[in-house]
Write a protein that holds these residues in place. Structure first.
Motif, PDB file in Angstrom:
ATOM      1  N   VAL A 163      18.360   6.614  -7.951  1.00 53.08           N
ATOM      2  CA  VAL A 163      18.002   5.223  -8.270  1.00 53.08           C
ATOM      3  C   VAL A 163      17.587   4.479  -7.000  1.00 53.08           C
ATOM      4  CG1 VAL A 163      18.945   3.024  -9.067  1.00 53.08           C
ATOM      5  CG2 VAL A 163      19.342   5.096 -10.383  1.00 53.08           C
ATOM      6  N   LEU A 164      18.324   4.677  -5.907  1.00 49.69           N
ATOM      7  CA  LEU A 164      17.940   4.017  -4.656  1.00 49.69           C
ATOM      8  C   LEU A 164      16.589   4.517  -4.145  1.00 49.69           C
ATOM      9  CD1 LEU A 164      21.216   3.593  -2.620  1.00 49.69           C
ATOM     10  CD2 LEU A 164      19.634   1.835  -3.331  1.00 49.69           C
ATOM     11  N   GLY A 165      16.328   5.807  -4.296  1.00 43.85           N
ATOM     12  CA  GLY A 165      15.012   6.324  -3.924  1.00 43.85           C
ATOM     13  C   GLY A 165      13.901   5.717  -4.765  1.00 43.85           C
ATOM     14  N   LEU A 166      14.159   5.541  -6.054  1.00 44.80           N
ATOM     15  CA  LEU A 166      13.178   4.903  -6.939  1.00 44.80           C
ATOM     16  C   LEU A 166      12.954   3.453  -6.535  1.00 44.80           C
ATOM     17  CD1 LEU A 166      11.412   4.982  -9.504  1.00 44.80           C
ATOM     18  CD2 LEU A 166      13.455   4.268 -10.762  1.00 44.80           C
ATOM     19  N   ILE A 167      14.026   2.738  -6.228  1.00 48.22           N
ATOM     20  CA  ILE A 167      13.898   1.346  -5.793  1.00 48.22           C
ATOM     21  C   ILE A 167      13.099   1.255  -4.497  1.00 48.22           C
ATOM     22  CG2 ILE A 167      15.224  -0.615  -4.904  1.00 48.22           C
ATOM     23  CD1 ILE A 167      17.381   0.140  -6.975  1.00 48.22           C
ATOM     24  N   GLY A 194      10.786   3.340  -3.499  1.00 48.72           N
ATOM     25  CA  GLY A 194       9.386   3.602  -3.843  1.00 48.72           C
ATOM     26  C   GLY A 194       8.710   2.409  -4.485  1.00 48.72           C
ATOM     27  N   ILE A 195       9.420   1.743  -5.373  1.00 50.78           N
ATOM     28  CA  ILE A 195       8.868   0.537  -6.003  1.00 50.78           C
ATOM     29  C   ILE A 195       8.652  -0.554  -4.964  1.00 50.78           C
ATOM     30  CG2 ILE A 195       9.385  -1.323  -7.631  1.00 50.78           C
ATOM     31  CD1 ILE A 195      10.785   0.825  -9.364  1.00 50.78           C
ATOM     32  N   GLY A 196       9.593  -0.688  -4.039  1.00 53.49           N
ATOM     33  CA  GLY A 196       9.453  -1.687  -2.981  1.00 53.49           C
ATOM     34  C   GLY A 196       8.255  -1.436  -2.092  1.00 53.49           C
ATOM     35  N   LEU A 197       7.965  -0.163  -1.829  1.00 48.69           N
ATOM     36  CA  LEU A 197       6.787   0.153  -1.015  1.00 48.69           C
ATOM     37  C   LEU A 197       5.497  -0.301  -1.687  1.00 48.69           C
ATOM     38  CD1 LEU A 197       7.565   3.703   0.380  1.00 48.69           C
ATOM     39  CD2 LEU A 197       7.234   1.617   1.681  1.00 48.69           C
ATOM     40  N   VAL A 198       5.465  -0.222  -2.985  1.00 46.92           N
ATOM     41  CA  VAL A 198       4.268  -0.629  -3.715  1.00 46.92           C
ATOM     42  C   VAL A 198       4.199  -2.143  -3.891  1.00 46.92           C
ATOM     43  CG1 VAL A 198       3.082  -0.427  -5.933  1.00 46.92           C
ATOM     44  CG2 VAL A 198       4.139   1.573  -4.906  1.00 46.92           C
ATOM     45  N   ARG A 199       5.341  -2.775  -4.097  1.00 49.54           N
ATOM     46  CA  ARG A 199       5.364  -4.181  -4.479  1.00 49.54           C
ATOM     47  C   ARG A 199       5.417  -5.172  -3.314  1.00 49.54           C
ATOM     48  NH1 ARG A 199       5.939  -5.729 -10.017  1.00 49.54           N
ATOM     49  NH2 ARG A 199       6.192  -7.652  -8.891  1.00 49.54           N
ATOM     50  N   PHE A 200       6.027  -4.798  -2.191  1.00 49.78           N
ATOM     51  CA  PHE A 200       6.189  -5.766  -1.109  1.00 49.78           C
ATOM     52  C   PHE A 200       4.855  -6.051  -0.423  1.00 49.78           C
ATOM     53  CE2 PHE A 200      10.976  -4.968  -0.295  1.00 49.78           C
ATOM     54  CZ  PHE A 200      11.278  -5.789  -1.343  1.00 49.78           C
ATOM     55  N   PRO A 201       4.663  -7.300   0.055  1.00 49.77           N
ATOM     56  CA  PRO A 201       3.337  -7.724   0.501  1.00 49.77           C
ATOM     57  C   PRO A 201       2.943  -7.310   1.915  1.00 49.77           C
ATOM     58  CG  PRO A 201       4.855  -9.566   0.607  1.00 49.77           C
ATOM     59  CD  PRO A 201       5.604  -8.420  -0.003  1.00 49.77           C
ATOM     60  N   ASP A 202       3.880  -7.235   2.848  1.00 48.80           N
ATOM     61  CA  ASP A 202       3.448  -6.991   4.222  1.00 48.80           C
ATOM     62  C   ASP A 202       4.165  -5.789   4.831  1.00 48.80           C
ATOM     63  OD1 ASP A 202       5.894  -8.210   4.413  1.00 48.80           O
ATOM     64  OD2 ASP A 202       5.395  -9.401   6.166  1.00 48.80           O
ATOM     65  N   VAL A 203       3.727  -5.437   6.030  1.00 44.12           N
ATOM     66  CA  VAL A 203       4.187  -4.222   6.694  1.00 44.12           C
ATOM     67  C   VAL A 203       5.690  -4.263   6.978  1.00 44.12           C
ATOM     68  CG1 VAL A 203       3.962  -2.844   8.789  1.00 44.12           C
ATOM     69  CG2 VAL A 203       1.942  -3.800   7.726  1.00 44.12           C
ATOM     70  N   LEU A 204       6.188  -5.379   7.449  1.00 48.62           N
ATOM     71  CA  LEU A 204       7.604  -5.443   7.817  1.00 48.62           C
ATOM     72  C   LEU A 204       8.510  -5.301   6.600  1.00 48.62           C
ATOM     73  CD1 LEU A 204       7.500  -8.236  10.538  1.00 48.62           C
ATOM     74  CD2 LEU A 204       7.461  -5.763  10.827  1.00 48.62           C
ATOM     75  N   ASP A 205       8.133  -5.906   5.491  1.00 43.53           N
ATOM     76  CA  ASP A 205       8.922  -5.737   4.268  1.00 43.53           C
ATOM     77  C   ASP A 205       8.864  -4.291   3.776  1.00 43.53           C
ATOM     78  OD1 ASP A 205       9.690  -8.381   4.195  1.00 43.53           O
ATOM     79  OD2 ASP A 205       8.021  -8.989   2.904  1.00 43.53           O
ATOM     80  N   ARG A 206       7.708  -3.705   3.842  1.00 44.68           N
ATOM     81  CA  ARG A 206       7.563  -2.312   3.417  1.00 44.68           C
ATOM     82  C   ARG A 206       8.332  -1.376   4.334  1.00 44.68           C
ATOM     83  NH1 ARG A 206       1.170  -2.268   1.884  1.00 44.68           N
ATOM     84  NH2 ARG A 206       1.413  -3.480  -0.030  1.00 44.68           N
ATOM     85  N   MET A 207       8.315  -1.669   5.623  1.00 47.22           N
ATOM     86  CA  MET A 207       9.062  -0.853   6.570  1.00 47.22           C
ATOM     87  C   MET A 207      10.552  -0.919   6.269  1.00 47.22           C
ATOM     88  SD  MET A 207       9.237  -1.282  10.691  1.00 47.22           S
ATOM     89  CE  MET A 207       9.975  -2.880  10.505  1.00 47.22           C
ATOM     90  N   ALA A 221      11.284   1.081   3.194  1.00 48.53           N
ATOM     91  CA  ALA A 221      11.062   2.505   3.403  1.00 48.53           C
ATOM     92  C   ALA A 221      12.216   3.154   4.157  1.00 48.53           C
ATOM     93  CB  ALA A 221       9.769   2.726   4.161  1.00 48.53           C
ATOM     94  N   THR A 222      13.025   2.361   4.840  1.00 44.42           N
ATOM     95  CA  THR A 222      14.086   2.966   5.639  1.00 44.42           C
ATOM     96  C   THR A 222      15.476   2.756   5.044  1.00 44.42           C
ATOM     97  OG1 THR A 222      14.099   1.013   7.062  1.00 44.42           O
ATOM     98  CG2 THR A 222      12.827   2.894   7.796  1.00 44.42           C
ATOM     99  N   LYS A 223      15.873   1.528   4.810  1.00 45.21           N
ATOM    100  CA  LYS A 223      17.269   1.282   4.425  1.00 45.21           C
ATOM    101  C   LYS A 223      17.649   1.875   3.072  1.00 45.21           C
ATOM    102  CE  LYS A 223      18.124  -2.310   7.598  1.00 45.21           C
ATOM    103  NZ  LYS A 223      18.871  -3.432   7.976  1.00 45.21           N
ATOM    104  N   PRO A 224      17.010   1.508   1.966  1.00 42.28           N
ATOM    105  CA  PRO A 224      17.447   2.119   0.704  1.00 42.28           C
ATOM    106  C   PRO A 224      17.121   3.606   0.623  1.00 42.28           C
ATOM    107  CG  PRO A 224      15.792   0.424   0.292  1.00 42.28           C
ATOM    108  CD  PRO A 224      16.006   0.490   1.759  1.00 42.28           C
ATOM    109  N   GLN A 225      16.057   4.009   1.284  1.00 42.17           N
ATOM    110  CA  GLN A 225      15.689   5.412   1.236  1.00 42.17           C
ATOM    111  C   GLN A 225      16.723   6.261   1.968  1.00 42.17           C
ATOM    112  OE1 GLN A 225      14.158   7.222   4.094  1.00 42.17           O
ATOM    113  NE2 GLN A 225      13.989   9.065   2.891  1.00 42.17           N
TER     114      GLN A 225
END
Length: 111
Positions: A20-24, A26-39, A42-46
């Motif tokens: 579930v955390l991996g899915l979240i 992945g969804i965050g990588l697609v949905r978040f608007p900028d690089v810092l949010d995506r970064m 991509a690290t903490k929940p993953q």
């Protein structure tokens, strides 16, 4: 219930939580608007998701050779994900892809 059955159920719960955390993430990588949010996503929940998956596998497998391999995977995951996030953030900042108005403190502004 035997100890093995309880460990199997706990392992299953940890595997599900890690997935579930991996899915979240992945969804965050697609949905978040900028690089810092995506970064961040991509690290903490993953990383936490991978560690939960490894803990679930450890409870399910229970052999010393498998546990040693899982510990090595966890160590490498914990050592490489923060370094990769730092390098991605630094590259995004240097290439101008970070909206500096969103930063509370810009420690690299003078460089």
């Amino acid at each position: 219930m035997s100890a093995g059955t309880i460990a199997d159920w706990a392992g299953g719960v940890l595997l599900l939580a890690g997935a579930v955390l991996g899915l979240i993430a992945g969804i965050g990588l697609v949905r978040f608007p900028d690089v810092l949010d995506r970064m961040h996503t991509a690290t903490k929940p993953q990383v936490l998701g991978v560690l939960l998956l490894l803990a679930g596998l450890a409870l399910r497998l229970r052999t010393p050779s498998d546990l040693g391999m899982l510990v090595l995977v966890a160590i490498f995951q914990l050592s490489t994900a923060p370094v990769a996030a730092q390098m991605i953030g630094r590259a995004a900042y240097r290439s101008g892809r970070v909206d500096r108005s969103l930063l509370d403190v810009d420690e690299l502004a003078g460089r």
